[in-house]
Enzyme design. Structure first.
Site, PDB file in Angstrom:
ATOM      1  N   LYS A 146     -41.760 -37.725 -78.340  1.00 59.18           N
ATOM      2  CA  LYS A 146     -41.865 -36.895 -77.136  1.00 59.18           C
ATOM      3  C   LYS A 146     -43.282 -36.372 -76.926  1.00 59.18           C
ATOM      4  CE  LYS A 146     -37.884 -38.132 -76.856  1.00 59.18           C
ATOM      5  NZ  LYS A 146     -37.454 -39.196 -75.934  1.00 59.18           N
ATOM      6  N   GLU A 176     -42.707 -26.047 -75.957  1.00 55.41           N
ATOM      7  CA  GLU A 176     -42.931 -26.094 -74.509  1.00 55.41           C
ATOM      8  C   GLU A 176     -42.568 -24.747 -73.918  1.00 55.41           C
ATOM      9  OE1 GLU A 176     -40.726 -29.053 -72.322  1.00 55.41           O
ATOM     10  OE2 GLU A 176     -41.858 -30.692 -73.208  1.00 55.41           O
ATOM     11  N   ARG A 235     -34.068 -47.370 -71.279  1.00 60.50           N
ATOM     12  CA  ARG A 235     -32.831 -48.164 -71.268  1.00 60.50           C
ATOM     13  C   ARG A 235     -32.183 -48.054 -69.899  1.00 60.50           C
ATOM     14  NH1 ARG A 235     -31.463 -42.984 -73.224  1.00 60.50           N
ATOM     15  NH2 ARG A 235     -30.020 -42.024 -71.757  1.00 60.50           N
ATOM     16  N   HIS A 264     -25.576 -30.235 -72.976  1.00 58.59           N
ATOM     17  CA  HIS A 264     -26.439 -31.417 -72.917  1.00 58.59           C
ATOM     18  C   HIS A 264     -25.679 -32.717 -72.712  1.00 58.59           C
ATOM     19  CE1 HIS A 264     -29.608 -28.721 -73.731  1.00 58.59           C
ATOM     20  NE2 HIS A 264     -29.168 -28.416 -74.925  1.00 58.59           N
TER      21      HIS A 264
HETATM   22  C1  MV4 Z   1     -36.407 -27.842 -71.014  1.00 60.57           C
HETATM   23  C2  MV4 Z   1     -35.750 -26.836 -70.282  1.00 60.57           C
HETATM   24  C3  MV4 Z   1     -36.515 -25.804 -69.786  1.00 60.57           C
HETATM   25  N1  MV4 Z   1     -37.842 -25.769 -70.017  1.00 60.57           N
HETATM   26  N2  MV4 Z   1     -37.741 -27.769 -71.197  1.00 60.57           N
HETATM   27  C4  MV4 Z   1     -32.517 -30.128 -72.524  1.00 60.57           C
HETATM   28  C5  MV4 Z   1     -32.380 -31.503 -73.089  1.00 60.57           C
HETATM   29  C6  MV4 Z   1     -33.731 -32.084 -73.183  1.00 60.57           C
HETATM   30  N3  MV4 Z   1     -33.754 -33.381 -72.575  1.00 60.57           N
HETATM   31  C7  MV4 Z   1     -34.629 -31.120 -72.482  1.00 60.57           C
HETATM   32  N4  MV4 Z   1     -33.851 -30.010 -72.061  1.00 60.57           N
HETATM   33  C8  MV4 Z   1     -34.421 -28.952 -71.434  1.00 60.57           C
HETATM   34  N5  MV4 Z   1     -35.766 -28.870 -71.556  1.00 60.57           N
HETATM   35  C9  MV4 Z   1     -38.416 -26.754 -70.715  1.00 60.57           C
HETATM   36  N6  MV4 Z   1     -39.741 -26.681 -70.950  1.00 60.57           N
HETATM   37  C10 MV4 Z   1     -34.384 -26.936 -70.112  1.00 60.57           C
HETATM   38  C11 MV4 Z   1     -33.708 -27.988 -70.697  1.00 60.57           C
HETATM   39  C12 MV4 Z   1     -32.296 -28.004 -70.487  1.00 60.57           C
HETATM   40  C13 MV4 Z   1     -31.688 -29.016 -69.778  1.00 60.57           C
HETATM   41  C14 MV4 Z   1     -32.414 -30.076 -69.259  1.00 60.57           C
HETATM   42  C15 MV4 Z   1     -31.799 -31.065 -68.560  1.00 60.57           C
HETATM   43  C16 MV4 Z   1     -30.433 -31.011 -68.341  1.00 60.57           C
HETATM   44  C17 MV4 Z   1     -29.697 -29.976 -68.848  1.00 60.57           C
HETATM   45  C18 MV4 Z   1     -30.306 -28.966 -69.568  1.00 60.57           C
HETATM   46  C19 MV4 Z   1     -29.540 -27.920 -70.053  1.00 60.57           C
HETATM   47  C20 MV4 Z   1     -30.154 -26.941 -70.755  1.00 60.57           C
HETATM   48  C21 MV4 Z   1     -31.531 -26.979 -70.987  1.00 60.57           C
END
Ligand code: MV4
Length: 505
Positions: free
Chosen positions: A114, A201, A293, A236
Site C-alpha cells: 500500500k 494516514e 483483479r 469492511h
Molecule cells: C480510510 C478511511 C478514512 N480515512 N482511510 C477501510 C478499508 C480500507 N480499504 C480502507 N478503509 C478506509 N480507509 C482514511 N485515510 C475510511 C476507511 C473505511 C472504509 C473505506 C471504504 C469502505 C468502507 C469503509 C468503512 C470504514 C472505513
C-alpha cells in the site's frame, strides 16, 4: 485458447459463461467439498485439486499448474479472492508458458504494497490522503512512531502495508493510543499477511467509497469506466454496490477517471483493474488502493456501460487492442444496483449460515441479472466465502432500479439456509438509502442503532394464521397435552411467542 478457471462458485460460473460465449474451452478445478458443484458441471472439463481446505486446493499453485498441464490449458483466469492478487502465482503461470488473465506479476506486487501504491499514485499527480510515505517496520522505535504520527496528525488510521479491505487497520483519535494501535495492527497484519509493516494516514471522518474500473491493453491504451459507489459495507464487507454514484457529477467523474488512468499508467498496468478512492464531503477525492483483479461488483459497470468486462479480459490477455468508445465507457446508461446474497443470517448479527440449499428460485424478468454460484440441491460449504449469488437490477433511473430490486428480492426464494435477502428488503425501503444519504460509516451506525431488531418480515395474513394456530395449540394443551406434531421449536406456539420480534409488513 483453453482457459483453466482457478476458482469456484459464482465467479467461476461467470468466467465460464464468457469463455463459452467466445468459443473458448474451459477447465474447472475443484476440491473435495466441490465435487459435483455447479462450476464443475458448467465447464468442459474438470480436474480435482485436493481436499476441501482452500490451503490444500484453491490456494495450491503447484496443483493448479499440474491441472493446467494435465488438461492442456494455455491460459489461467484467477477470478477474485484465492490467488487472484498473488504475484507468485501470476509469475508461476507465465514461467510455465501459460497466459495469466490479469496484470503483470510486477504490477500485482507493486499494488500489493500500500505504501508503494501510494507512491506510484503521488508520482502520477493523483491526490493521496496525507500520511507516512515509508513503511514503519518492526525496527521502528517508539519515538519514531510517535513522531511519524504527529507529522501526519490526528485523528489517523494505522494501516497494514500489505493490507487492504480493513484488515490490520486501527483508528487512533489522539496521541495516547498510537503505540497500542500500532501493536494491535502489527499483530493482525502479521497473522493475516505475514508482514507486520504499517503506515499512517490522516483519517477522513465520513468518506464515501468510490471506485473506477479500468481496462488496459498491451499497446498503451487505458480506459476508465463510470464509477461504482461501494459505501454500503458492514465491517469492511461490501453488501450493496451501484453505478453511477449519486455523489458524483459529470465533471467530477471526468476528474476521478483521469486520475485513475494516470495512476494505472504509471504502474504499467494491463488487463482489468480497479482504483479505489475516498470521496470527502467537500468533493475532494483521494487514491486509496488498487485492486489488480476483476471485482465481485463488476456487473453494475457492465450494465450501465453495456461492456462485457470478462470478454475484454480474455481479449486483452490475447494481446488485442481496446476498441471501446471512451465516451461509452464513461457515460452512465441508466442505473444499476447489486445486492450480494450471502449465506448469513442478518437477524443473528450476520452469523454464517452454510448448509444444504433445498430449493433456489432466482428472480428474473426485465432488467434483472442473477449471477449465482449454485443451484437448488447444492450445499454451501463451510470452507469458503459464503457469497452464493449476486442480484443485479438495472433501470433507466435510480428510483426505478430500487423499485426493480425490491420486486426482484420479493421473487427470490432460497430455502434451507438463511441469507441476506431480508436485510436488503429492509434497506431498499430505508429513506436514507433511497435518498442517497450514506457514507462508509452509515451501515455500521444503523446496525448498532437497531440493536439486533430483525429484518425478516411476515405478512398480516401469516401473522393471523399463526395467531389462530397458536390459539388452537393452547386449547389443545388445555384439553389433553401437546400434540406431537406441534411440540418443539417449529410449533405454532413457539413461533407466535417470537411474533413480537418480527416485523409485520
Ligand atoms: C480510510 C478511511 C478514512 N480515512 N482511510 C477501510 C478499508 C480500507 N480499504 C480502507 N478503509 C478506509 N480507509 C482514511 N485515510 C475510511 C476507511 C473505511 C472504509 C473505506 C471504504 C469502505 C468502507 C469503509 C468503512 C470504514 C472505513
Amino acid at each position: 485458447m483453453k482457459v483453466l478457471i482457478a476458482n469456484r462458485g459464482e465467479i467461476a460460473v461467470r468466467v465460464a459463461r464468457a469463455c463459452r460465449e467466445m468459443g473458448l474451452r474451459t477447465v474447472a478445478v475443484y476440491s473435495d467439498a466441490d465435487r459435483g458443484a455447479r462450476h464443475v458441471r458448467d465447464a468442459d472439463q474438470a480436474v480435482h485439486i485436493g481436499p476441501s481446505a482452500a490451503s490444500e486446493s484453491y490456494l495450491r499453485i503447484d496443483r493448479l499448474l499440474d491441472a493446467a498441464r494435465a488438461s492442456g490449458a494455455d491460459a489461467v483466469h484467477p477470478g477474485y479472492g484465492f490467488l487472484a492478487e498473488n504475484a507468485a502465482f501470476a509469475r508461476a503461470c507465465r514461467d510455465a508458458g501459460l497466459i495469466f488473465i490479469g496484470p503483470s506479476a510486477d504490477a500485482i506486487e507493486s499494488m500489493g504494497s500500500k505504501t508503494r501504491a501510494r507512491a506510484i499514485a503521488r508520482r502520477a499527480g493523483v491526490p493521496v490522503v496525507p500520511g507516512t510515505d515509508d513503511p514503519l517496520d518492526a525496527a521502528a522505535s517508539e519515538g519514531e512512531i510517535r513522531a511519524a504520527a504527529e507529522r501526519v496528525g490526528y485523528p489517523l488510521l494505522v494501516k497494514a502495508v500489505a493490507g487492504g479491505g480493513g484488515k490490520g487497520m486501527r483508528a487512533v483519535d489522539e496521541g495516547g493510543g498510537i503505540l497500542d494501535a500500532v501493536r494491535v495492527a502489527r499483530s493482525e497484519a502479521g497473522s493475516s499477511f505475514g508482514n507486520t509493516a504499517v503506515y499512517f494516514e490522516r483519517r477522513l471522518q465520513r468518506p464515501r467509497h468510490i471506485e473506477i474500473q479500468l481496462l488496459a491493453d498491451h499497446h498503451g491504451t487505458i480506459l476508465a469506466f463510470v464509477e461504482r459507489e461501494c459505501s454500503i459495507q458492514r465491517r469492511h464487507q461490501k453488501l450493496v454496490e451501484e453505478s453511477p454514484s449519486l455523489a458524483v457529477t459529470p465533471e467530477l467523474r471526468q476528474r476521478i477517471a483521469s486520475a485513475a488512468v494516470k495512476a494505472a499508467r504509471s504502474a504499467g498496468y494491463t488487463n482489468a483493474g480497479t482504483i479505489e478512492f475516498l470521496l470527502d464531503e467537500d468533493g475532494s477525492f483521494y487514491f486509496l488502493e488498487m485492486n489488480t483483479r476483476l471485482q465481485v461488483e463488476h456487473p453494475v459497470t457492465e450494465l450501465v456501460t453495456r461492456v462485457d468486462l470478462v470478454h475484454w479480459q480474455l481479449r486483452l490477455a490475447r494481446g488485442e487492442r481496446l476498441s471501446i468508445d471512451p465516451d461509452r465507457a464513461i457515460t452512465p446508461h441508466g442505473h444499476a444496483i447489486e445486492c450480494r446474497i450471502i449465506a448469513e443470517d442478518p437477524d443473528q448479527g450476520f452469523l454464517p449460515s452454510p448448509g444444504l440449499v433445498r430449493a433456489l428460485r432466482a428472480a428474473s424478468g426485465p432488467g434483472v441479472r442473477n449471477d449465482a454460484g449454485l443451484v437448488g440441491g447444492e450445499v454451501v460449504p463451510v470452507f469458503y466465502d459464503s457469497l452464493i449469488a449476486k442480484l443485479i437490477a438495472w433501470a433507466e433511473s435510480r428510483p426505478d432500479a430500487i423499485a426493480r430490486m425490491q420486486r426482484a428480492l420479493r421473487e427470490y426464494d432460497v430455502i434451507g439456509i438463511k441469507t441476506t435477502i431480508p436485510f436488503f428488503q429492509w434497506l431498499m425501503r430505508e429513506p436514507d438509502y433511497i435518498d442517497g444519504r450514506f457514507d462508509t460509516t452509515y451501515l455500521d451506525r444503523v446496525l448498532a442503532d437497531r440493536r439486533g431488531a430483525p429484518f425478516t418480515t411476515i405478512s398480516e395474513t401469516e401473522a393471523l394464521h399463526l395467531t389462530i394456530a397458536a390459539g388452537l395449540d393452547a386449547w389443545w394443551r388445555a384439553h389433553g397435552g401437546v400434540a406431537p406434531d406441534q411440540a418443539g421449536p417449529q410449533s405454532a406456539w413457539t413461533r407466535v411467542a417470537r411474533l413480537d420480534a418480527l416485523r409485520v409488513r
